[in-house]
Motif scaffolding. Structure first.
Motif, PDB file in Angstrom:
ATOM      1  N   VAL A 100      -2.605 -18.477 -10.204  1.00  7.92           N
ATOM      2  CA  VAL A 100      -1.268 -18.711 -10.747  1.00  7.92           C
ATOM      3  C   VAL A 100      -0.860 -17.680 -12.177  1.00  7.92           C
ATOM      4  N   ASP A 101      -2.301 -17.474 -12.749  1.00  9.91           N
ATOM      5  CA  ASP A 101      -1.903 -16.506 -14.304  1.00  9.91           C
ATOM      6  C   ASP A 101      -1.977 -15.074 -14.762  1.00  9.91           C
ATOM      7  N   ASP A 102      -2.414 -14.750 -12.804  1.00  9.98           N
ATOM      8  CA  ASP A 102      -2.689 -13.804 -12.801  1.00  9.98           C
ATOM      9  C   ASP A 102      -2.429 -12.913 -13.126  1.00  9.98           C
ATOM     10  N   GLN A 103      -2.095 -11.484 -14.226  1.00  9.64           N
ATOM     11  CA  GLN A 103      -1.039 -10.718 -14.208  1.00  9.64           C
ATOM     12  C   GLN A 103      -0.962  -9.335 -12.826  1.00  9.64           C
ATOM     13  N   ILE A 104      -0.041  -9.117 -12.177  1.00 10.38           N
ATOM     14  CA  ILE A 104      -0.316  -8.734 -11.239  1.00 10.38           C
ATOM     15  C   ILE A 104       0.780  -7.378 -11.501  1.00 10.38           C
ATOM     16  N   ASP A 105       1.258  -7.118 -12.551  1.00 11.05           N
ATOM     17  CA  ASP A 105       2.599  -5.625 -12.675  1.00 11.05           C
ATOM     18  C   ASP A 105       1.970  -4.749 -12.998  1.00 11.05           C
ATOM     19  N   HIS A 106       1.120  -4.067 -12.508  1.00 14.50           N
ATOM     20  CA  HIS A 106      -0.076  -3.326 -12.109  1.00 14.50           C
ATOM     21  C   HIS A 106      -0.521  -2.063 -12.002  1.00 14.50           C
ATOM     22  N   GLU A 107       0.980  -1.971 -11.444  1.00 17.91           N
ATOM     23  CA  GLU A 107       1.741  -0.726 -10.325  1.00 17.91           C
ATOM     24  C   GLU A 107       0.795   0.260  -9.206  1.00 17.91           C
ATOM     25  N   LEU A 108      -0.487  -1.360  -8.895  1.00 16.89           N
ATOM     26  CA  LEU A 108      -1.497  -0.021  -7.692  1.00 16.89           C
ATOM     27  C   LEU A 108      -0.764   0.466  -6.844  1.00 16.89           C
ATOM     28  N   GLU A 109       0.346  -0.420  -6.494  1.00 15.01           N
ATOM     29  CA  GLU A 109       0.982   0.028  -4.864  1.00 15.01           C
ATOM     30  C   GLU A 109       2.011   1.415  -4.775  1.00 15.01           C
ATOM     31  N   ASN A 110       1.418   1.537  -5.903  1.00 14.76           N
ATOM     32  CA  ASN A 110       3.015   3.269  -6.270  1.00 14.76           C
ATOM     33  C   ASN A 110       1.598   4.432  -6.410  1.00 14.76           C
ATOM     34  N   ASP A 111       0.647   4.591  -6.736  1.00 17.60           N
ATOM     35  CA  ASP A 111      -0.731   4.856  -6.936  1.00 17.60           C
ATOM     36  C   ASP A 111      -0.689   6.232  -6.268  1.00 17.60           C
ATOM     37  N   ARG A 112      -1.040   7.499  -6.859  1.00  9.73           N
ATOM     38  CA  ARG A 112      -1.144   8.644  -6.539  1.00  9.73           C
ATOM     39  C   ARG A 112      -2.023   8.829  -5.022  1.00  9.73           C
ATOM     40  N   GLN A 113      -3.606   7.820  -5.326  1.00  8.49           N
ATOM     41  CA  GLN A 113      -4.228   8.032  -4.993  1.00  8.49           C
ATOM     42  C   GLN A 113      -4.337   6.854  -2.975  1.00  8.49           C
ATOM     43  N   PRO A 114      -3.821   7.639  -2.190  1.00  9.75           N
ATOM     44  CA  PRO A 114      -3.274   6.841  -0.986  1.00  9.75           C
ATOM     45  C   PRO A 114      -4.432   5.618  -0.395  1.00  9.75           C
ATOM     46  N   ALA A 115      -5.563   5.641  -0.928  1.00  5.35           N
ATOM     47  CA  ALA A 115      -6.663   4.561  -0.095  1.00  5.35           C
ATOM     48  C   ALA A 115      -6.360   3.308  -1.302  1.00  5.35           C
ATOM     49  N   VAL A 116      -5.770   3.734  -2.322  1.00  7.06           N
ATOM     50  CA  VAL A 116      -5.906   1.980  -3.700  1.00  7.06           C
ATOM     51  C   VAL A 116      -4.591   2.017  -3.493  1.00  7.06           C
ATOM     52  N   ALA A 117      -3.295   2.369  -2.685  1.00  7.22           N
ATOM     53  CA  ALA A 117      -1.979   2.085  -2.513  1.00  7.22           C
ATOM     54  C   ALA A 117      -1.842   1.712  -1.377  1.00  7.22           C
ATOM     55  N   LYS A 118      -1.952   2.341  -0.605  1.00  7.21           N
ATOM     56  CA  LYS A 118      -2.785   0.917   0.920  1.00  7.21           C
ATOM     57  C   LYS A 118      -3.471  -0.241   0.756  1.00  7.21           C
ATOM     58  N   ALA A 119      -4.312   0.157   0.194  1.00  2.37           N
ATOM     59  CA  ALA A 119      -5.661  -1.804  -0.246  1.00  2.37           C
ATOM     60  C   ALA A 119      -4.473  -2.683  -0.960  1.00  2.37           C
ATOM     61  N   ALA A 120      -3.657  -1.889  -1.786  1.00  2.00           N
ATOM     62  CA  ALA A 120      -2.309  -2.781  -2.916  1.00  2.00           C
ATOM     63  C   ALA A 120      -1.405  -2.844  -1.926  1.00  2.00           C
ATOM     64  N   ARG A 121      -0.920  -2.247  -1.349  1.00  2.00           N
ATOM     65  CA  ARG A 121      -0.241  -2.618  -0.589  1.00  2.00           C
ATOM     66  C   ARG A 121      -0.261  -4.235   0.586  1.00  2.00           C
ATOM     67  N   ASN A 122      -1.094  -3.858   0.755  1.00  2.00           N
ATOM     68  CA  ASN A 122      -1.842  -4.887   2.185  1.00  2.00           C
ATOM     69  C   ASN A 122      -2.691  -6.103   0.765  1.00  2.00           C
ATOM     70  N   GLY A 123      -3.332  -5.946   0.260  1.00  2.00           N
ATOM     71  CA  GLY A 123      -3.317  -7.374  -0.979  1.00  2.00           C
ATOM     72  C   GLY A 123      -2.395  -7.421  -2.454  1.00  2.00           C
ATOM     73  N   ARG A 124      -0.883  -7.140  -1.354  1.00  2.00           N
ATOM     74  CA  ARG A 124      -0.165  -7.912  -2.100  1.00  2.00           C
ATOM     75  C   ARG A 124      -0.527  -9.155  -2.518  1.00  2.00           C
ATOM     76  N   SER A 125      -0.374 -10.384  -2.303  1.00  2.00           N
ATOM     77  CA  SER A 125      -0.834 -11.518  -2.216  1.00  2.00           C
ATOM     78  C   SER A 125      -1.870 -11.918  -2.528  1.00  2.00           C
ATOM     79  N   VAL A 126      -3.033 -11.128  -2.681  1.00  2.00           N
ATOM     80  CA  VAL A 126      -4.131 -11.908  -2.763  1.00  2.00           C
ATOM     81  C   VAL A 126      -4.573 -11.612  -5.258  1.00  2.00           C
ATOM     82  N   ARG A 127      -4.584 -12.767  -5.892  1.00  2.00           N
ATOM     83  CA  ARG A 127      -5.212 -12.845  -7.038  1.00  2.00           C
ATOM     84  C   ARG A 127      -6.259 -13.104  -7.442  1.00  2.00           C
TER      85      ARG A 127
END
Length: 320
Positions: A100-127
Motif C-alpha cells: 500500500v505504501d509503494d510509490q508507483i510514480d516511476h513512469e516506467l509505462e512510458n519508457d523508451r525501451q519497449p520491453a520495459v514499457a510493456k512489462a510495466a503496463r502488464n504489471g501496473r497492479s503489482v506492488r
C-alpha cells in the motif's frame, strides 16, 4: 504519491496474489502458504504466513475476494486474521506486505525501451511490498546460493521440518522458521545430510546469531541496511539483492552474481544473449532507483535469455 489504501484495494488497483508471491519460497514452503484463484486484479485467494516477530511467534492470514462482506479498516474485499504473541505486529505489517505504501510514480509505462514499457503496463497492479522480516527472508535465500532452485526449496523444507515448531493458529503442518538460538547451535556437519554444505551452513548460523539486530536494521534506509548486511560473512551481493526487495520493499535492489539474471537483462535490453554483471548494471543504469522493479516486472512478463545446449544434471550435495 501512491493512492490511499482504501482506493488501491477497493478499486482493485493492487494485484494481491502477484504482490504477495515473492514472500513464498517454492510451492512447498512450510512457513508461507499462498493460494490464488484467477489472475490479476480480479483474482481471489489467501496467504497464510508464519514467522518470528519482535513480540514472539505469529501467524498472519490475508484473504482477498470480491465479496463486500469482508472489510478491513473500510477496505472491502480484504480480510485479516492473526494468531500468537506476534499477532499485533503482523496485523500492523499487513498493509506494507500488500504494498500500500509503494510509490508507483516511476513512469516506467512510458519508457523508451519497449520491453520495459510493456512489462510495466502488464504489471501496473503489482506492488513492491515489505515483510519487515530480514531473518525469515535471509534463511531460504542463503540456501538458494550456488545450487538449483528446486534443491534449495527442498532444503528449506527439510531445515524447517527438522528444527522448527508448529505455527500459532489452527493451521496444521504450518511451521515457523527455525528459532535463531536452535539454528545457531547446530554444528556445520549436522547440515550435510540435508545437502547443505559448510559454505552455506555457516552463513545460516551467523544470520541466526545476529537475528536480534535485524528488527532495527529493517527500519533503516535500504542503503544502510545493505551496508549492515555486508558485515555478515557469507552474506554477499547476490543474497542482499534478493532480500532487500521482499523484506524492505526496496525497488532498486538487484541480485548481482546471479547465473541467469544478467543474461535476461542483456537479452531484453540490448539483444545480447550473454552478458556480465557489469554489463547488466550498465544497462540498468537509466533505471537507478527502480532497477529491482524493472527486473521483477520483466521476469513476471516472461522475459528470459535463450538457452544453449543440453541441460546438465547437478547431483545433490550428499551425492558428491
Amino acid at each position: 504519491m501512491s493512492a490511499p489504501a482504501n482506493q488501491l484495494l477497493s478499486e482493485r488497483l493492487i494485484d494481491v496474489g502477484a504482490t504477495l508471491s515473492w514472500y513464498r519460497h517454492g510451492c512447498g514452503d512450510p512457513t508461507t502458504w499462498l493460494n490464488v484463484v484467477g489472475r490479476g486484479v480480479t483474482s481471489t485467494g489467501e496467504m497464510i504466513r508464519a514467522t518470528r516477530t519482535p513480540d514472539g511467534p505469529g501467524t498472519l492470514r490475508i484473504g482477498w475476494s470480491d465479496s463486500p462482506d469482508t472489510d478491513v479498516d473500510g477496505i472491502p474485499g480484504i480480510s485479516l486474521a492473526a494468531y500468537g504473541p506476534g499477532a499485533a505486529w503482523m496485523l500492523k505489517q499487513a498493509s506494507r506486505m500488500l504494498g500500500v505504501d509503494d510509490q508507483i510514480d516511476h513512469e516506467l509505462e512510458n519508457d523508451r525501451q519497449p520491453a520495459v514499457a510493456k512489462a510495466a503496463r502488464n504489471g501496473r497492479s503489482v506492488r513492491m511490498g515489505a515483510s519487515g522480516d530480514l531473518y525469515h527472508s535471509l534463511l531460504p535465500t542463503i540456501l538458494e546460493q550456488r545450487i538449483t532452485i528446486g534443491e534449495a526449496h527442498n532444503q528449506w523444507r527439510q531445515l524447517c521440518f527438522n528444527l522448527s515448531e508448529p505455527a500459532p493458529g489452527p493451521f496444521t503442518r504450518l511451521l515457523l522458521p527455525p528459532e535463531p538460538g536452535v539454528l545457531a547451535r547446530q554444528p556445520s556437519w549436522w547440515f550435510h545430510p540435508l545437502g547443505i554444505e559448510r559454505k552455506r551452513a555457516e552463513p545460516l548460523q551467523r544470520v541466526a546469531q545476529h537475528a536480534a539486530k535485524f528488527w532495527d536494521w529493517a527500519v533503516l534506509p535500504a542503503s544502510e541496511a545493505r551496508a549492515k548486511l555486508h558485515l555478515i560473512d557469507g552474506v554477499g551481493q547476490w543474497t542482499i539483492g534478493n532480500v532487500l526487495g521482499p523484506a524492505l520493499g526496496d525497488p532498486d535492489a538487484v541480485a548481482v552474481g546471479d547465473y541467469h539474471l544478467k543474461n535476461m537483462v542483456g537479452t531484453v535490453l540490448a539483444s545480447e544473449a550473454r552478458a556480465t554483471d557489469e554489463r547488466m548494471l550498465e544497462l540498468l543504469e537509466p533505471y537507478v532507483g527502480q532497477r529491482g522493479r524493472v527486473v521483477r516486472l520483466l521476469q513476471m512478463d516472461g522475459a528470459a535469455a535463450p538457452k544453449f545446449g543440453p541441460k546438465k544434471r547437478i547431483p545433490p550435495m550428499h551425492a558428491w
